[in-house]
Scaffold this motif. Structure first.
Motif, mmCIF file in Angstrom:
data_model
loop_
_atom_site.group_PDB
_atom_site.id
_atom_site.type_symbol
_atom_site.label_atom_id
_atom_site.label_comp_id
_atom_site.label_asym_id
_atom_site.label_seq_id
_atom_site.Cartn_x
_atom_site.Cartn_y
_atom_site.Cartn_z
ATOM 1 N N ASP A 5 0.862 -1.351 -0.074
ATOM 2 C CA ASP A 5 0.104 0.222 0.162
ATOM 3 C C ASP A 5 0.688 1.445 0.103
ATOM 4 O OD1 ASP A 5 -2.490 -1.227 0.078
ATOM 5 O OD2 ASP A 5 -2.327 -1.573 2.056
ATOM 6 N N ILE A 6 2.044 1.051 0.606
ATOM 7 C CA ILE A 6 2.785 2.491 0.891
ATOM 8 C C ILE A 6 3.719 2.558 -0.650
ATOM 9 C CG2 ILE A 6 4.642 3.442 2.100
ATOM 10 C CD1 ILE A 6 3.726 1.298 4.277
ATOM 11 N N VAL A 7 3.961 1.526 -1.090
ATOM 12 C CA VAL A 7 4.598 1.325 -2.467
ATOM 13 C C VAL A 7 3.727 2.156 -3.535
ATOM 14 C CG1 VAL A 7 5.740 0.194 -4.252
ATOM 15 C CG2 VAL A 7 6.168 -0.479 -1.899
ATOM 16 N N ASN A 57 12.522 -4.031 -0.689
ATOM 17 C CA ASN A 57 12.567 -4.843 -1.780
ATOM 18 C C ASN A 57 11.384 -4.477 -2.881
ATOM 19 O OD1 ASN A 57 14.662 -6.314 -0.981
ATOM 20 N ND2 ASN A 57 13.273 -7.972 0.054
ATOM 21 N N GLU A 58 10.161 -4.218 -2.326
ATOM 22 C CA GLU A 58 9.111 -3.860 -3.224
ATOM 23 C C GLU A 58 9.298 -2.468 -3.882
ATOM 24 O OE1 GLU A 58 4.860 -4.389 -2.422
ATOM 25 O OE2 GLU A 58 5.358 -5.829 -1.154
ATOM 26 N N MET A 59 9.944 -1.528 -3.192
ATOM 27 C CA MET A 59 10.288 -0.195 -3.681
ATOM 28 C C MET A 59 11.485 -0.342 -4.786
ATOM 29 S SD MET A 59 8.698 2.216 -2.443
ATOM 30 C CE MET A 59 9.556 3.900 -2.496
ATOM 31 N N LYS A 60 12.458 -1.111 -4.520
ATOM 32 C CA LYS A 60 13.388 -1.188 -5.374
ATOM 33 C C LYS A 60 13.097 -1.903 -6.782
ATOM 34 C CE LYS A 60 17.511 -1.566 -2.401
ATOM 35 N NZ LYS A 60 18.722 -2.562 -1.951
ATOM 36 N N GLN A 61 12.101 -2.820 -6.724
ATOM 37 C CA GLN A 61 11.459 -3.457 -7.893
ATOM 38 C C GLN A 61 10.511 -2.346 -8.737
ATOM 39 O OE1 GLN A 61 9.123 -6.892 -6.596
ATOM 40 N NE2 GLN A 61 10.880 -8.034 -5.687
ATOM 41 N N ALA A 62 10.341 -1.278 -7.915
ATOM 42 C CA ALA A 62 9.407 -0.131 -8.499
ATOM 43 C C ALA A 62 10.368 0.794 -8.988
ATOM 44 C CB ALA A 62 8.432 0.234 -7.506
#
Length: 597
Positions: free
Chosen positions: A465-467, A495-500
């Protein structure tokens, strides 16, 4: 007398010439509107509203009602809270103004219905609020009885002792009239009430007054036409007020809820929200003909500051200045407040009626709000400005408030503008929001309505949700250089932010590492160069920050109240730190480049 601002039509001129108290009220309004009498901005607007209303065809004026009440109070009431020999109750101009408003106006389309069903009376302490409202209530009750209508009043306050002050005043005046034996009085540990049956042509009518402590569960379901809600600033939530307003719902023609209070130290309270609503009514941003509003407070100057040593400011905030409030006493208190910063906020809130935050809080919430009010950019407008943005994230332990922010600095050399801007957003599991809102008195659902908070559907905070929020802001056009975050509790988020495709920057939570950014935010606020898009959620967090300095003047900050939050502010400090580091790098690189040349 020649009226300088107030113009009366023929009908009102006749009332002015006929009724002495109506004349006094009009003269009072004239002096305030013209500036002859010192008053604050919203008292001027209340007087202007009164003058407009007496010319409004939607209302019928019945001056005999307030004249009856005023004459009754002044002829048979005594002031029980005075050490003077003359204890007669002599009303002064602002008190007559209140009585006239509450009792004179009736609806043209229903001449038996009194116009005002709700009142907000906001003034500093020691203005005679308790005795005035007690006198008005008893006079209104007796007026209803004289007109053949039963009436019942509940006087409510957070503490029973406070509610009993008005009750005791009423009871002592009934005793002074020699009428106590005609009333059924219960004044013991179980109940504090007085009542009496009156015989009229068509039967029996009843008058009853009772003092109770605020207990919404116990008092939910009471029915009565009159409620006096005392010390509203101490009410924990809107429910503490709404329960009593609902008590009058089945009545139509003559009902009234009077909220009476002094400013407090919590700008996130129901009282502060109600004050802001009432100001919008007087500003004509909202139309509410059933709401009478009397606001006496100190106005801030053009810089947002309160000149608390100025006698004119003392007078504008205190309608009883020169009567119940002695000017020399006010100045003495002001000088004590000047030399004692720890008690200054009490002088501002109790004697000048200005909402303040806790004396332990680091930031002056008035300064914070004034800085923010200088700017009006919207989200869409900010996305188009040439600003480099730095993200900040403060993640909670699974099921509490999580914060995400964008922090940027807008510089316009031509206009000499350099403003730090914070766009903040909170995240809270919906399953926890209601419980936390009730336990900790945090308006999560209001924040959601205003777009400052996302209520997540999971039982715990979902990093996705934050991403999504950061991705949404990037899609809107915000140029996000990097996002700073606390390594603790954030592996999945990272990890999710890096993927984005976001550049992530770990940020230390050690206070000496964050102190520079903390001081930078403080500096920008004091320079009126700090904008947070009027977010009440951000205000809530920054007002709950207190700090201490070490030997090197570095700030260690923490919560003022443990059960409140400061996450949005903390995330802003993290993001501001990234901005400072990046600006310093650019300066170093520029100096190195110039040296090579």
């Amino acid at each position: 007398m020649t009226l300088t601002k107030v113009k009366l039509n023929k009908k009102n001129q006749e009332l002015y010439d006929t009724y002495s108290n109506f004349k006094e009220v009009i003269d009072y309004c004239d002096k305030i509107i013209s500036g002859e009498k010192i008053a604050n901005n919203y008292l001027k607007k209340a007087c202007e509203r009164f003058i407009e209303d007496i010319h409004n065809d939607r209302f019928i004026l019945k001056p005999k009602k307030p004249e009856w009440c005023i004459n009754l109070i002044e002829s048979i009431f005594i002031n029980t809270k005075t050490d003077e020999k003359d204890r007669s109750f002599k009303l002064i101009d602002f008190q007559k103004f209140i009585i006239y408003n509450l009792t004179m106006f009736y609806l043209a389309n229903n001449p038996e219905e009194r116009r005002f069903h709700e009142a907000f009376i906001f003034m500093p302490r020691k203005q005679g609020k308790t005795t005035l409202i007690g006198a008005i209530n008893l006079a209104l009750s007796l007026l209803d009885i004289a007109e053949g209508v039963s009436c019942e009043t509940f006087i409510v306050a957070t503490k029973l002792k406070r509610a009993k002050e008005s009750f005791d005043f009423i009871l002592k005046n009934i005793e002074n009239m020699g009428e106590r034996s005609n009333f059924r009085v219960l004044d013991n540990n179980a109940e504090h009430s007085l009542s009496r049956n009156f015989k009229v042509a068509n039967g029996i009518i009843n008058m009853r007054i009772e003092a109770i402590a605020n207990d919404t569960e116990k008092n939910d379901g009471i029915l009565c036409p009159y409620i006096i809600a005392d010390e509203v600033h101490a009410y924990k939530s809107a429910n503490d007020y709404i329960v009593y307003k609902q008590a009058t719902k089945s009545y139509k023609l003559k009902k009234l809820v009077i909220a009476i209070t002094t400013a407090g130290t919590n700008i996130h309270s129901f009282c502060y929200e109600r004050l802001e609503y009432c100001k919008k009514v007087l500003d004509k941003q909202i139309e509410d003909d059933q709401y009478f509003i009397f606001i006496a407070e100190a106005d801030a100057d053009e810089h947002g500051d309160i000149d608390y040593l100025n006698p004119k400011v003392h007078e504008m905030a205190n309608p009883a200045y020169g009567y119940m409030i002695r000017p020399e006493d006010m100045m003495s208190e002001a000088l004590q407040a000047q030399s004692s910063p720890s008690t200054r906020h009490l002088f501002l809130s109790k004697s000048l009626n200005v909402f303040t935050n806790s004396s332990n809080a680091w930031f002056d919430i008035g300064e914070v709000q004034y800085s923010d009010e200088q700017y009006t950019w919207t989200i869409d407008e900010l996305a188009k400005l040439p600003i480099t943005w730095y993200g900040g994230a403060d993640l909670s332990v699974m099921h509490d408030l999580t914060a995400a922010v964008l922090y940027g600095r807008y510089v316009d050399i031509k206009k000499n503008i350099e403003v730090d801007i914070v766009i903040s957003h909170g995240f809270m599991p919906i399953t926890q929001a209601k419980r936390k809102a009730e336990e900790d008195n945090i308006p999560f659902f209001y924040w959601q309505e205003q777009g400052w908070l996302t209520l997540c559907n999971d039982d715990v905070i979902n990093p996705s949700d934050i991403v999504k929020w950061f991705k949404m802001m990037r899609d809107k056009g915000f140029k996000i250089k990097e996002v700073a975050f606390d390594m603790y509790k954030s592996r999945e988020f990272q990890n999710e932010m890096k993927q984005a495709k976001f550049k992530m920057q770990p940020s230390s939570q050690k206070y000496w590492m964050k102190s520079e950014a903390f001081r930078e935010i403080e500096r920008k606020i004091k320079k009126r160069e700090f904008y947070y898009l009027h977010s009440r959620a951000f205000e809530y967090c920054i007002s709950n920050v207190k700090g201490t300095t070490d030997a090197e003047d570095k700030v260690r900050y923490e919560k003022v109240h443990e059960n409140r939050r400061m996450d949005l502010f903390d995330a802003s400090v993290i993001a501001c730190k990234s901005l400072i580091i990046d600006i310093n790098k650019q300066k170093v690189n520029k100096e190195f480049f110039n040296q090579q040349l």
